[in-house]
Design a protein around this motif. Structure first.
Motif, mmCIF file in Angstrom:
data_model
loop_
_atom_site.group_PDB
_atom_site.id
_atom_site.type_symbol
_atom_site.label_atom_id
_atom_site.label_comp_id
_atom_site.label_asym_id
_atom_site.label_seq_id
_atom_site.Cartn_x
_atom_site.Cartn_y
_atom_site.Cartn_z
ATOM 1 N N LYS A 250 0.818 -1.223 0.000
ATOM 2 C CA LYS A 250 0.000 0.000 0.000
ATOM 3 C C LYS A 250 0.846 1.264 0.000
ATOM 4 O O LYS A 250 0.456 2.279 -0.560
ATOM 5 N N ASN A 251 1.987 1.227 0.682
ATOM 6 C CA ASN A 251 2.715 2.468 0.953
ATOM 7 C C ASN A 251 4.055 2.625 0.243
ATOM 8 O O ASN A 251 4.610 3.717 0.221
ATOM 9 N N LEU A 252 4.593 1.541 -0.275
ATOM 10 C CA LEU A 252 5.928 1.644 -0.879
ATOM 11 C C LEU A 252 5.949 1.366 -2.374
ATOM 12 O O LEU A 252 6.708 1.971 -3.107
ATOM 13 N N ILE A 253 5.140 0.393 -2.777
ATOM 14 C CA ILE A 253 5.205 -0.051 -4.164
ATOM 15 C C ILE A 253 4.434 0.902 -5.070
ATOM 16 O O ILE A 253 3.274 1.213 -4.797
ATOM 17 N N CYS A 254 5.088 1.389 -6.102
ATOM 18 C CA CYS A 254 4.400 2.201 -7.104
ATOM 19 C C CYS A 254 4.190 1.345 -8.342
ATOM 20 O O CYS A 254 5.144 0.759 -8.846
ATOM 21 N N GLU A 255 2.987 1.312 -8.827
ATOM 22 C CA GLU A 255 2.703 0.531 -10.046
ATOM 23 C C GLU A 255 3.518 1.042 -11.221
ATOM 24 O O GLU A 255 3.888 0.293 -12.115
ATOM 25 N N SER A 256 3.798 2.338 -11.190
ATOM 26 C CA SER A 256 4.514 2.922 -12.324
ATOM 27 C C SER A 256 6.020 2.662 -12.259
ATOM 28 O O SER A 256 6.746 2.950 -13.193
ATOM 29 N N SER A 257 6.475 2.118 -11.125
ATOM 30 C CA SER A 257 7.905 1.853 -10.990
ATOM 31 C C SER A 257 8.249 0.505 -11.588
ATOM 32 O O SER A 257 7.393 -0.227 -12.047
ATOM 33 N N LYS A 258 9.519 0.208 -11.581
ATOM 34 C CA LYS A 258 9.955 -1.101 -12.058
ATOM 35 C C LYS A 258 10.421 -1.945 -10.877
ATOM 36 O O LYS A 258 11.418 -2.661 -10.964
ATOM 37 N N ASP A 259 9.707 -1.846 -9.780
ATOM 38 C CA ASP A 259 10.107 -2.575 -8.574
ATOM 39 C C ASP A 259 10.022 -4.088 -8.763
ATOM 40 O O ASP A 259 9.165 -4.596 -9.478
ATOM 41 N N THR A 260 10.947 -4.779 -8.105
ATOM 42 C CA THR A 260 10.844 -6.225 -7.985
ATOM 43 C C THR A 260 10.634 -6.542 -6.505
ATOM 44 O O THR A 260 11.345 -6.026 -5.642
ATOM 45 N N LEU A 261 9.619 -7.359 -6.257
ATOM 46 C CA LEU A 261 9.304 -7.740 -4.884
ATOM 47 C C LEU A 261 9.761 -9.185 -4.696
ATOM 48 O O LEU A 261 9.376 -10.064 -5.478
ATOM 49 N N ILE A 262 10.594 -9.430 -3.705
ATOM 50 C CA ILE A 262 11.054 -10.795 -3.464
ATOM 51 C C ILE A 262 10.511 -11.263 -2.112
ATOM 52 O O ILE A 262 10.777 -10.652 -1.077
ATOM 53 N N LEU A 263 9.702 -12.317 -2.150
ATOM 54 C CA LEU A 263 9.116 -12.855 -0.922
ATOM 55 C C LEU A 263 10.024 -13.974 -0.412
ATOM 56 O O LEU A 263 10.245 -14.959 -1.108
ATOM 57 N N LEU A 264 10.548 -13.800 0.789
ATOM 58 C CA LEU A 264 11.490 -14.772 1.351
ATOM 59 C C LEU A 264 10.905 -15.447 2.584
ATOM 60 O O LEU A 264 10.455 -14.787 3.513
ATOM 61 N N TYR A 265 10.912 -16.781 2.560
ATOM 62 C CA TYR A 265 10.538 -17.532 3.763
ATOM 63 C C TYR A 265 11.741 -18.376 4.176
ATOM 64 O O TYR A 265 12.349 -19.046 3.338
ATOM 65 N N VAL A 266 12.073 -18.326 5.449
ATOM 66 C CA VAL A 266 13.195 -19.127 5.938
ATOM 67 C C VAL A 266 12.674 -20.244 6.833
ATOM 68 O O VAL A 266 12.044 -19.987 7.869
ATOM 69 N N LYS A 267 12.900 -21.487 6.405
ATOM 70 C CA LYS A 267 12.500 -22.635 7.230
ATOM 71 C C LYS A 267 13.460 -22.752 8.405
ATOM 72 O O LYS A 267 14.655 -22.505 8.253
ATOM 73 N N PRO A 268 12.918 -23.115 9.572
ATOM 74 C CA PRO A 268 13.792 -23.166 10.757
ATOM 75 C C PRO A 268 14.840 -24.267 10.617
ATOM 76 O O PRO A 268 14.588 -25.291 9.986
ATOM 77 N N PRO A 269 15.977 -24.080 11.247
ATOM 78 C CA PRO A 269 17.002 -25.126 11.219
ATOM 79 C C PRO A 269 16.590 -26.304 12.082
ATOM 80 O O PRO A 269 15.773 -26.156 12.991
#
Lengths: 166, 166
Positions: free
Chosen positions: A30-49
């Protein structure tokens, strides 16, 4: 900056099974991503050791391989579920590239390491980070990342007024 | 968000005499502020509380009023200088409203309080926060704010490679 919209930003969002990380992702959309930008969003999940599973066993007995296999499967299921939920939140983005990444290890170290490896310009995460049980073992992930990540870190705390809503 | 550019964001940047907070402000200008948005940037400087001056006197003697007056003047001069430097960094912004605010007290409390009072959507600050001497007395300001501010907090750590450049 006049060229802010032309700049490609790589925004790494650390997600986990807690609602706060999903709130952080929504806030970011809602607050950071601009549709007009060329942003890449990377979703990271870390499984516990695995050491976390071992630590849960207070009896001193080793887990049998059956139990370890079951826990690995559970861990993979949780990872899949979290990533799916995060991707669903991003489904309305049109010009933004969404990538996903599942890693394994101590989230504090892995998240910091991935900011460098993935060339992230910004890391977004919830303030609690990485679930109640894991936090008890691992301490505050967000504090650690704010000091050690290779890029600026945006820490999103879930407002108290919405904390009980889902 | 499709309407991200129409949204007016109020971004509070906590500045101090340290280079890291100026780096945080510059980073924010380059990576967060869109000229096409209706963002308002609020530059906040918090003057240290008198208790810090007192704590500096290890002799047990009270400061004379002359010394206190001198220190107050020094503190005001520093505040003016920091705010001027921050405003200079923002001079090229054309559509973004820039406001300044000088407050007095424990920076941890004042910054968190001001996020609420000023209706900030985001707080931006350096990871060290509030100078070497004050940090020794007051602890990590950024960690405290990340947990207690009423809005998301972006913590910008100055990269090591530029740490000695000015």
């Amino acid at each position: 900056m006049a060229d802010a919209e032309a700049k490609e930003r790589r925004i790494l969002v650390a997600v986990d099974e807690g609602e706060e990380s999903m709130y952080a992702l929504s806030w970011c959309l809602k607050n950071l991503i601009c549709e007009s930008s060329k942003d890449t969003l990377i979703l990271l999940y870390v499984k516990p050791p695995r050491v976390v599973y071992t630590a849960l066993d207070g009896t001193g007995y080793m887990f049998s391989s059956d139990i370890i296999t079951t826990m690995e499967k559970y861990s993979n299921d949780v990872a899949g579920c979290v990533i799916e939920k995060a991707k669903t939140l991003c489904r309305d983005l049109q010009n933004v590239k969404v990538e996903t990444k599942v890693e394994h290890g101590d989230p504090r170290d892995v998240i910091c390491e991935m900011t460098g490896k993935l060339g992230a310009d910004m890391l977004v995460m919830g303030s609690h980070g990485y679930g109640l049980i894991k936090r008890a073992f691992l301490g505050s992930v967000s504090n650690h990342c704010a000091q050690n990540a290779s890029c600026p870190v945006l820490i999103v705390k879930r407002p108290k007024s919405t904390a009980g809503s889902n």
